[in-house]
Design a protein around this motif. Sequence first.
Motif, PDB file in Angstrom:
ATOM      1  N   GLN A   2       0.853  -1.187   0.000  1.00  0.00           N
ATOM      2  CA  GLN A   2       0.000   0.000   0.000  1.00  0.00           C
ATOM      3  C   GLN A   2       0.892   1.241   0.000  1.00  0.00           C
ATOM      4  O   GLN A   2       1.920   1.264   0.666  1.00  0.00           O
ATOM      5  CB  GLN A   2      -0.892   0.023   1.248  1.00  0.00           C
ATOM      6  CG  GLN A   2      -1.779  -1.198   1.409  1.00  0.00           C
ATOM      7  CD  GLN A   2      -2.874  -1.255   0.351  1.00  0.00           C
ATOM      8  OE1 GLN A   2      -3.596  -0.291   0.138  1.00  0.00           O
ATOM      9  NE2 GLN A   2      -2.965  -2.396  -0.323  1.00  0.00           N
ATOM     10  N   GLY A  29       0.985   5.526   0.430  1.00  0.00           N
ATOM     11  CA  GLY A  29       0.250   6.682   0.920  1.00  0.00           C
ATOM     12  C   GLY A  29       1.113   7.925   0.893  1.00  0.00           C
ATOM     13  O   GLY A  29       2.343   7.837   0.930  1.00  0.00           O
ATOM     14  N   THR A  36     -13.236   3.919  -2.343  1.00  0.00           N
ATOM     15  CA  THR A  36     -12.934   5.297  -2.711  1.00  0.00           C
ATOM     16  C   THR A  36     -13.082   5.500  -4.210  1.00  0.00           C
ATOM     17  O   THR A  36     -13.112   4.548  -4.984  1.00  0.00           O
ATOM     18  CB  THR A  36     -11.491   5.651  -2.301  1.00  0.00           C
ATOM     19  OG1 THR A  36     -10.587   4.791  -3.010  1.00  0.00           O
ATOM     20  CG2 THR A  36     -11.278   5.465  -0.822  1.00  0.00           C
ATOM     21  N   LYS A  77      -9.063   2.670  -4.597  1.00  0.00           N
ATOM     22  CA  LYS A  77      -8.311   2.101  -3.483  1.00  0.00           C
ATOM     23  C   LYS A  77      -9.261   1.570  -2.431  1.00  0.00           C
ATOM     24  O   LYS A  77     -10.330   2.138  -2.206  1.00  0.00           O
ATOM     25  CB  LYS A  77      -7.390   3.168  -2.883  1.00  0.00           C
ATOM     26  CG  LYS A  77      -6.446   2.600  -1.818  1.00  0.00           C
ATOM     27  CD  LYS A  77      -5.415   3.624  -1.399  1.00  0.00           C
ATOM     28  CE  LYS A  77      -4.402   3.014  -0.451  1.00  0.00           C
ATOM     29  NZ  LYS A  77      -3.342   3.954  -0.081  1.00  0.00           N
ATOM     30  N   GLN A 101      -7.762   3.123   2.935  1.00  0.00           N
ATOM     31  CA  GLN A 101      -7.704   4.566   2.741  1.00  0.00           C
ATOM     32  C   GLN A 101      -8.140   5.298   4.006  1.00  0.00           C
ATOM     33  O   GLN A 101      -7.530   6.285   4.424  1.00  0.00           O
ATOM     34  CB  GLN A 101      -8.593   4.982   1.574  1.00  0.00           C
ATOM     35  CG  GLN A 101      -8.528   6.468   1.223  1.00  0.00           C
ATOM     36  CD  GLN A 101      -7.166   6.881   0.710  1.00  0.00           C
ATOM     37  OE1 GLN A 101      -6.738   6.427  -0.339  1.00  0.00           O
ATOM     38  NE2 GLN A 101      -6.474   7.728   1.452  1.00  0.00           N
ATOM     39  N   ASP A 157      -6.027   7.851   6.363  1.00  0.00           N
ATOM     40  CA  ASP A 157      -6.491   9.221   6.602  1.00  0.00           C
ATOM     41  C   ASP A 157      -6.769   9.516   8.068  1.00  0.00           C
ATOM     42  O   ASP A 157      -6.490  10.622   8.560  1.00  0.00           O
ATOM     43  CB  ASP A 157      -7.766   9.488   5.787  1.00  0.00           C
ATOM     44  CG  ASP A 157      -7.503   9.480   4.291  1.00  0.00           C
ATOM     45  OD1 ASP A 157      -6.335   9.600   3.890  1.00  0.00           O
ATOM     46  OD2 ASP A 157      -8.473   9.338   3.519  1.00  0.00           O
TER      47      ASP A 157
END
Length: 268
Positions: free
Chosen positions: A67, A69, A115, A119, A124, A128
């Motif tokens: 993943q 980010g 999303t 994703k 996600q 966040d």
Amino acid sequence: MKKVKFILMALVAVIAFSSCERVAPNYAGVLMENYGKDGKSDFKVVSGKVSTIEWGTELFQVPLFDQRGEFAEPVTLKAADNTEFKAKPTYSYKVIKERAIDVVFDNKHIDKAETESGKDGFMQSLEDNILEPRIYDLIKEESRKHTTDSLMANGGSLTFEKRLEQIVESEFEKRGLRLLTFSAQLEFSAKVRDKIDSRNEVNTNITVLDQQIAEQKKRNELEQLKTEQALIRSRGLTKEILQQQFIDKWDGKSPIYSSPIDFVKVTK
């Protein structure tokens, strides 16, 4: 009557079929039962087709692949000398397969809707609402331990990022995640950069002057040693030594016009 019964059975079959989910490849399926009221004992790892028809049952699909980010906007930080600078961290990680239940149990309250970017919504939302706020707290705390000069010196930002990476890695591990890469991407304003460049130039000039002063001191010491050596030699030059030096250098033929040495008078 048979027709009604058939319709009811068909309806039940449709409901049962629609209440089944299949765990996707390269995902860890974590099934929560009983609304998770009894803690982790209500969670188990599942695979294949899973029924979620019972009340309080929910299937979480946790991706096991990498993943990535990044912060949507740079964050403002302060160094130990109160200078402001910015950072826009990027990172990559993956869920530790054996810790999938921990990841779900600790974060089951977050939204897992898909999303717009495609994703996984659960991951996600995890980034966040959980990971990035924590990263921000860690980088903010660590930045207070470093001065602007140390951050902008050669290798300074690299040292800072390496230390921060270790802290973030430890934090992710606690949450069942393995940190793969991390970069803080520090950004300093033009004003701060100019200030540091000017200070570095002054320091460089001072260093050059110090070297020149040290060199001149050595030259002075050398000249002093030569003078002292000459004095020592002059004190040791007796009349006899001068006469002997004269004899050694005179060929016995060259005319002598004048000489304060007594020996010369004798030879005449």
